[in-house]
Design a protein around this motif. Structure first.
Motif, short mmCIF file in Angstrom:
data_model
loop_
_atom_site.label_atom_id
_atom_site.label_comp_id
_atom_site.label_asym_id
_atom_site.label_seq_id
_atom_site.Cartn_x
_atom_site.Cartn_y
_atom_site.Cartn_z
N VAL A 86 9.26 -46.30 131.75
CA VAL A 86 10.70 -46.36 131.44
C VAL A 86 11.27 -45.03 131.91
N VAL A 87 12.00 -45.07 133.03
CA VAL A 87 12.34 -43.84 133.78
C VAL A 87 13.14 -42.84 132.96
N SER A 88 14.13 -43.30 132.21
CA SER A 88 14.99 -42.36 131.46
C SER A 88 14.20 -41.58 130.42
N GLN A 89 13.10 -42.17 129.94
CA GLN A 89 12.23 -41.49 128.96
C GLN A 89 11.27 -40.53 129.67
N HIS A 90 10.82 -40.95 130.85
CA HIS A 90 9.71 -40.26 131.51
C HIS A 90 10.16 -39.12 132.43
N VAL A 91 11.26 -39.33 133.15
CA VAL A 91 11.70 -38.34 134.14
C VAL A 91 12.72 -37.41 133.49
N THR A 92 12.33 -36.15 133.35
CA THR A 92 13.20 -35.17 132.68
C THR A 92 13.73 -34.12 133.65
N ARG A 93 13.03 -33.90 134.77
CA ARG A 93 13.45 -32.85 135.71
C ARG A 93 14.66 -33.32 136.51
N LYS A 94 15.71 -32.48 136.53
CA LYS A 94 16.97 -32.85 137.19
C LYS A 94 16.80 -33.11 138.68
N GLU A 95 15.92 -32.30 139.32
CA GLU A 95 15.78 -32.45 140.78
C GLU A 95 15.16 -33.80 141.15
N ILE A 96 14.33 -34.36 140.25
CA ILE A 96 13.77 -35.69 140.53
C ILE A 96 14.80 -36.77 140.19
N LYS A 97 15.50 -36.59 139.07
CA LYS A 97 16.54 -37.56 138.69
C LYS A 97 17.57 -37.74 139.80
N PHE A 98 17.86 -36.66 140.54
CA PHE A 98 18.83 -36.70 141.64
C PHE A 98 18.46 -37.80 142.64
N PHE A 99 17.16 -37.94 142.95
CA PHE A 99 16.73 -38.89 143.98
C PHE A 99 16.97 -40.34 143.56
N TYR A 100 17.09 -40.58 142.25
CA TYR A 100 17.33 -41.95 141.80
C TYR A 100 18.72 -42.46 142.21
N HIS A 101 19.58 -41.56 142.67
CA HIS A 101 20.87 -41.99 143.22
C HIS A 101 20.66 -42.83 144.49
N PHE A 102 19.49 -42.68 145.13
CA PHE A 102 19.21 -43.38 146.39
C PHE A 102 18.25 -44.57 146.19
N TYR A 103 18.02 -44.92 144.93
CA TYR A 103 17.01 -45.93 144.63
C TYR A 103 17.38 -47.32 145.14
N ASN A 104 18.67 -47.58 145.27
CA ASN A 104 19.10 -48.88 145.79
C ASN A 104 18.77 -49.05 147.28
N ASN A 105 18.28 -47.96 147.91
CA ASN A 105 17.81 -48.09 149.31
C ASN A 105 16.56 -48.97 149.40
N TYR A 106 15.80 -49.04 148.32
CA TYR A 106 14.63 -49.92 148.32
C TYR A 106 15.08 -51.37 148.43
N ASN A 166 20.88 -47.23 133.16
CA ASN A 166 20.88 -45.77 133.26
C ASN A 166 20.86 -45.23 134.69
N PHE A 167 20.52 -46.10 135.67
CA PHE A 167 20.42 -45.61 137.05
C PHE A 167 21.21 -46.48 138.03
N ASN A 168 21.97 -47.42 137.48
CA ASN A 168 22.85 -48.27 138.30
C ASN A 168 22.12 -49.00 139.43
N ILE A 169 20.89 -49.40 139.15
CA ILE A 169 20.14 -50.18 140.14
C ILE A 169 20.67 -51.62 140.12
N LYS A 170 20.88 -52.18 141.30
CA LYS A 170 21.37 -53.56 141.39
C LYS A 170 20.31 -54.52 140.83
#
Length: 360
Positions: free
Chosen positions: A114-134, A151-155
């Motif tokens: 569950v990403v919002s629980q597991h990923v705490t570092r801001k620099e990694i969270k930044f990359f989730y803005h591009f997750y819809n590229n998958y 929490n990450f606006n994934i379609k």
């Protein structure tokens, strides 16, 4: 017919959940249709021995994930696979930014938590803005799927839910020569907990629960290793827990599970816990903390286990005592898992997703 080339990406093949699942998928894929390869940051780990000989290993020999991106992209550019399957959260995140550099390759990510629980570092969270590229993202549970959307606006259309598989053949093979562990004392009930010794797994809460059970003939066996080991050992001493044993990492945890009277999952959050599935596959009843990560999709109440709040230490301790007073049908427990999560049921879903991906 040209075979579909798939490159799976993992840090290594150490004996963890993501590594086990990706190894199983690569082994299972139809060789008439697929040509699987596994790209590892480091060619090491116990699951190397379980990988079929025809699965090519690409070793980029890189210690740190952040330094791995350039060699990973280089291998994708050179090999031009049909599909890249990234199976580890941090790699998934970094890779998402560069997917559009490879318009002829389909990219799929398998989330492990569950990403919002597991990923705490801001620099990694930044990359989730591009997750819809998958093109596709695999979530293991409803909790994980909802988390990605909210929490990450994934379609939603990008996400496919596939639970983890259980390899009954593998477990039964391991149990064929397994004996009851010598540390399981006569006239004692034996409770097992398994996992990485880190805050996420909640063993600190479990020790506090067992501080309420000192007068009971109940042993707690904790299997696993990790960065919090010394802290947990200090807590054990501080609480005076003489019936708690830390066994370290075990090559064959299944013998502990099979002969246990109860398995406890104390995690603060999960993805879709393999160890809960494996406890059931060994016919062992479970008591799980009420945490995010598909617990309620696995536990069938009073069939293969129960769910309770571990931070209510007294209540959870009483629940352990209550469960240990009952006998449960081991065959019914096994069937509860096998009918929903057996290897063939789940792995066929993975194959379908990969084939559908080629039509996009």
């Amino acid at each position: 017919m040209k075979k579909i080339s798939v490159i799976f990406i993992l840090p290594d093949l150490e004996t963890g959940g993501a590594e086990r699942i990706v190894t199983t998928i690569a082994n299972h894929l139809s060789r008439d249709r697929f040509e699987p390869k596994i790209l590892l940051l480091r060619k090491q780990g116990g699951y190397l021995h379980f990988l079929k000989n025809d699965v090519e290993i690409i070793d980029i020999n890189t210690e740190r994930i952040r330094h791995s991106l350039k060699p990973i992209l280089g291998e994708i550019y050179r090999r031009k696979p049909d599909i890249v399957f990234s199976g580890f959260g941090e790699v998934n995140a970094y890779l998402s930014l560069f997917i559009r550099l490879f318009p002829r390759t389909k990219f799929i990510a398998r989330e492990t938590n569950v990403v919002s629980q597991h990923v705490t570092r801001k620099e990694i969270k930044f990359f989730y803005h591009f997750y819809n590229n998958y093109q596709k993202i695999i979530a293991q549970s409803d909790d994980m799927m909802v988390d990605l959307i909210d929490n990450f606006n994934i379609k939603k259309k990008k996400i496919v839910k596939i639970n983890n598989p259980v390899d009954f053949d593998f477990i039964e093979d391991k149990l064929a020569t397994a004996r009851k562990p010598e540390c399981y004392k006569y006239n004692y009930k034996n409770v097992v907990a398994i996992g990485n010794l880190s805050a996420r797994k909640g063993f600190d809460n479990l020790l506090k629960v067992f501080s309420r059970l000192k007068n009971e003939n109940i042993m707690l066996h904790i299997l696993g290793d990790g960065k919090d080991k010394d802290l947990l050992l200090q807590t054990k001493e501080l609480l005076g827990l003489k019936k708690v044993i830390f066994h370290g990492r075990q090559d064959n945890p299944y013998q502990y599970l099979k002969h246990a009277d109860l398995f406890v999952l104390s995690s603060r959050y999960e993805g879709f816990p393999n160890v809960l599935l494996e406890a059931g596959a060994c016919g062992t009843y479970s008591l799980a903390n009420n945490c995010p990560g598909g617990i309620n999709e696995i536990i069938q109440h009073h069939v293969n286990g129960e769910i309770a709040d571990i931070e209510n230490y007294d209540g959870f301790a009483q629940q352990i005592v209550k469960v240990l007073q009952n006998n449960y049908n081991r065959d019914a427990i096994k069937n509860s898992i096998k009918s929903r999560f057996s290897k063939n049921i789940i792995l066929n879903k993975y194959e379908e997703v990969l084939l559908d991906l080629m039509k996009l």
